[in-house]
Motif scaffolding. Structure first.
Motif, PDB file in Angstrom:
ATOM      1  N   TYR A   1      75.235 -20.825 -35.440  1.00  0.00           N
ATOM      2  CA  TYR A   1      75.139 -22.121 -34.785  1.00  0.00           C
ATOM      3  C   TYR A   1      76.332 -22.356 -33.880  1.00  0.00           C
ATOM      4  CZ  TYR A   1      71.041 -24.233 -36.910  1.00  0.00           C
ATOM      5  OH  TYR A   1      69.768 -24.546 -37.249  1.00  0.00           O
ATOM      6  N   PRO A   2      76.356 -21.725 -32.710  1.00  0.00           N
ATOM      7  CA  PRO A   2      77.440 -22.010 -31.781  1.00  0.00           C
ATOM      8  C   PRO A   2      77.288 -23.444 -31.282  1.00  0.00           C
ATOM      9  CG  PRO A   2      75.777 -20.683 -30.715  1.00  0.00           C
ATOM     10  CD  PRO A   2      75.372 -20.813 -32.153  1.00  0.00           C
TER      11      PRO A   2
ATOM     12  N   THR B   1      66.029 -37.285 -30.626  1.00  0.00           N
ATOM     13  CA  THR B   1      64.815 -37.576 -29.859  1.00  0.00           C
ATOM     14  C   THR B   1      63.538 -37.418 -30.675  1.00  0.00           C
ATOM     15  OG1 THR B   1      64.916 -35.331 -29.013  1.00  0.00           O
ATOM     16  CG2 THR B   1      65.794 -37.054 -27.601  1.00  0.00           C
ATOM     17  N   SER B   2      63.591 -36.729 -31.810  1.00  0.00           N
ATOM     18  CA  SER B   2      62.378 -36.622 -32.619  1.00  0.00           C
ATOM     19  C   SER B   2      62.195 -37.830 -33.517  1.00  0.00           C
ATOM     20  CB  SER B   2      62.404 -35.388 -33.523  1.00  0.00           C
ATOM     21  OG  SER B   2      62.566 -34.246 -32.778  1.00  0.00           O
TER      22      SER B   2
ATOM     23  N   LEU C   1      61.293 -29.576 -34.977  1.00  0.00           N
ATOM     24  CA  LEU C   1      61.556 -29.852 -36.380  1.00  0.00           C
ATOM     25  C   LEU C   1      62.982 -30.310 -36.624  1.00  0.00           C
ATOM     26  CD1 LEU C   1      59.919 -26.945 -38.337  1.00  0.00           C
ATOM     27  CD2 LEU C   1      59.485 -29.377 -38.636  1.00  0.00           C
ATOM     28  N   PHE C   2      63.130 -31.356 -37.373  1.00  0.00           N
ATOM     29  CA  PHE C   2      64.445 -31.751 -37.862  1.00  0.00           C
ATOM     30  C   PHE C   2      64.225 -32.146 -39.327  1.00  0.00           C
ATOM     31  CE2 PHE C   2      67.968 -34.856 -38.291  1.00  0.00           C
ATOM     32  CZ  PHE C   2      69.010 -34.012 -37.960  1.00  0.00           C
ATOM     33  N   LEU C   3      64.290 -31.123 -40.178  1.00  0.00           N
ATOM     34  CA  LEU C   3      63.867 -31.304 -41.571  1.00  0.00           C
ATOM     35  C   LEU C   3      64.654 -32.384 -42.296  1.00  0.00           C
ATOM     36  CD1 LEU C   3      63.257 -27.600 -42.584  1.00  0.00           C
ATOM     37  CD2 LEU C   3      61.568 -29.369 -42.159  1.00  0.00           C
TER      38      LEU C   3
ATOM     39  N   PHE D   1      74.561 -28.810 -30.463  1.00  0.00           N
ATOM     40  CA  PHE D   1      74.223 -29.973 -29.646  1.00  0.00           C
ATOM     41  C   PHE D   1      72.718 -30.091 -29.476  1.00  0.00           C
ATOM     42  CE2 PHE D   1      78.667 -30.192 -27.982  1.00  0.00           C
ATOM     43  CZ  PHE D   1      78.875 -31.499 -28.409  1.00  0.00           C
ATOM     44  N   SER D   2      72.049 -28.961 -29.240  1.00  0.00           N
ATOM     45  CA  SER D   2      70.620 -29.085 -28.995  1.00  0.00           C
ATOM     46  C   SER D   2      69.916 -29.477 -30.299  1.00  0.00           C
ATOM     47  CB  SER D   2      70.040 -27.818 -28.374  1.00  0.00           C
ATOM     48  OG  SER D   2      69.847 -26.839 -29.335  1.00  0.00           O
ATOM     49  N   PHE D   3      70.470 -29.056 -31.426  1.00  0.00           N
ATOM     50  CA  PHE D   3      69.903 -29.453 -32.719  1.00  0.00           C
ATOM     51  C   PHE D   3      70.077 -30.958 -32.935  1.00  0.00           C
ATOM     52  CE2 PHE D   3      70.340 -29.333 -37.524  1.00  0.00           C
ATOM     53  CZ  PHE D   3      68.990 -29.182 -37.734  1.00  0.00           C
TER      54      PHE D   3
END
Ligand code: UDP
Ligand code: MG
Length: 316
Positions: free
Chosen positions: A216-217, A230-231, A186-188, A222-224
Motif C-alpha cells: 500500500y504505497p 465516495t462509496s 469495495l470498502f469493506l 489515497f485512492s483507497f
C-alpha cells in the motif's frame, strides 16, 4: 453453532513469497492447537488467496498445500486488489466454514487474537473486529493520516470502527450477508458495520511487517481513502450546492455595493455588469451542478444495489 465450528482463515497474498513460509508456521500452529483442544473442527483451514502475484507466491502456496494439511489456496487470474481478493476468498470459503477470519499475509495483526475471536463468536457475536491498541509501529505520517481519515469519515456520517483494518472474524450468516453487497468499489470497513449484527472487539498490538514491503504505497492509500469517502457519502456533492448558494448570496451583497458605487458614479464603465454576472453566473452554475449531483447521488445509490435490510431472526 456446533461446539466445534469449522474455521477458515482467509489470507490475501500479493507478492508475499518472503513471508508465506513463516506465516504458515505461525497460523497453522495456532489452528492446530485449537483443533487439538477441540475448540474448532479438524476441517478448519488457512485459505491463501493469490491476488495475481507476479513472483513465486502461487507456486509456493501449491508447495505449502502439499506439505501442510491445513493449507488451502485459490489463485486469481489477475490482480484485483486487496478488497476484492478478500471477497474472492470469502465467497470460496463461506460454504465450507462456520466462522471466517480475514487477516493480512504479513501477520502485522497478531494472529493470536483469533482464539479470543472464536470464543466471542461462540458466545453469540456475529462480527468480531480486531482493533489495534496503538499505532506505535506505524510511521508518524501513516498514523496521523489514518487518524485524520477516521475523523473525516465520521464527519461525513460514515460509520467506521476506529483503528480497525480488515482483520476480523465473521460468522457464516454475516459473511453471506456481506457477499450480497454487489458493488464494485469495495470498502469493506464501511460495509461491515452496516450489516447490523451483534459485534465485539478484540484488542491487540500491531507489529512491523515480517519481510517484504508494504503493498500500500501512498498513492494506493489515497485512492483507497477516496474510494471509502465516495462509496459511502454523497456529502461532497451536497457541498457544491451549498457553495453555489453561498456564491449567490455574495452576488446579492456585491449587487448592492456595486449599484451604490454606480449611483455615485465611482466606477469604470462596464465594471458593474461584469462583476455581477461573474458572481451570479458562477452561483447559478454551482447550484445547477449541485442539483444534478443530487440526482446522480440517487442513481449511484440505486446502482450499488445494496440489500435493503437484513433479517436477524424470525419467529413464526
Ligand atoms: N494485497 C493484495 N492485493 C493487492 C495489495 C495487497 O491481496 O493488490 C494484500 C497483501 O498481500 C497483504 C494485505 O493485502 O496480505 C495488506 O497489504 P500490506 O500488508 O502490504 O498493507 P499495509 O499493512 O502496509 O497497509
Ligand atoms: Mg501489512
Amino acid at each position: 453453532m456446533s461446539k466445534q465450528p469449522t474455521l477458515i482463515v482467509v489470507v490475501p497474498c500479493y507478492k508475499e513469497e518472503l513471508v508465506l513460509v513463516h506465516t504458515t508456521q505461525r497460523l497453522s500452529a495456532i489452528l492446530q492447537e485449537m483443533i487439538d483442544t477441540k475448540q474448532i473442527h479438524a476441517q478448519s483451514r488457512i485459505l491463501y488467496v493469490n491476488d495475481g502475484s507476479t513472483d513465486q507466491t502461487w507456486p509456493l502456496i501449491c508447495q505449502l498445500h502439499q506439505s501442510h494439511p491445513l493449507v488451502a489456496g485459490i489463485n486469481l487470474a489477475h490482480n484485483v486488489g486487496h478488497q476484492n481478493a478478500l471477497m474472492a476468498g470469502l465467497s470460496a470459503a463461506v460454504e465450507k466454514a462456520d466462522l471466517l477470519v480475514t487477516i493480512d499475509a504479513d501477520l502485522q495483526d497478531s494472529p493470536e487474537a483469533i482464539q479470543r475471536m472464536v470464543e466471542l463468536a461462540k458466545e453469540g457475536k456475529d462480527i468480531i473486529y480486531g482493533v489495534r491498541d496503538g499505532r506505535q509501529s506505524d510511521t508518524w505520517f501513516k498514523r496521523t493520516s489514518a487518524q485524520g481519515f477516521y475523523r473525516f469519515m465520521e464527519r461525513l456520517g460514515v460509520q467506521l470502527v476506529y483503528n480497525h483494518s480488515d482483520y476480523r472474524l465473521m460468522t457464516k450468516r454475516a459473511t453471506t450477508q456481506l457477499l450480497s453487497y454487489r458493488e464494485r468499489n469495495l470498502f469493506l470497513r464501511g460495509i461491515v458495520p452496516q450489516l447490523g449484527y451483534d459485534t465485539a472487539c478484540v484488542y491487540y498490538d500491531r507489529t512491523e511487517r515480517e519481510a517484504g514491503e508494504s503493498k500500500y504505497p501512498l498513492s494506493k492509500m489515497f485512492s483507497f481513502a477516496w474510494d471509502g469517502i465516495t462509496s459511502f457519502s454523497v456529502k461532497p456533492i451536497r457541498l457544491l450546492l451549498h457553495v453555489g448558494l453561498l456564491f449567490i448570496l455574495i452576488a446579492i451583497g456585491i449587487a448592492i455595493w456595486a449599484l451604490y458605487n454606480y449611483s455615485i458614479g465611482h466606477v469604470v464603465q462596464g465594471w458593474t455588469s461584469l462583476i455581477l454576472s461573474v458572481w451570479f453566473c458562477t452561483g447559478i452554475i454551482l447550484v445547477g451542478m449541485g442539483i444534478l449531483g443530487e440526482y446522480i447521488g440517487k442513481i449511484y445509490t440505486e446502482v450499488k444495489d445494496r440489500p435493503r435490510f437484513n433479517i436477524e431472526q424470525e419467529l413464526w
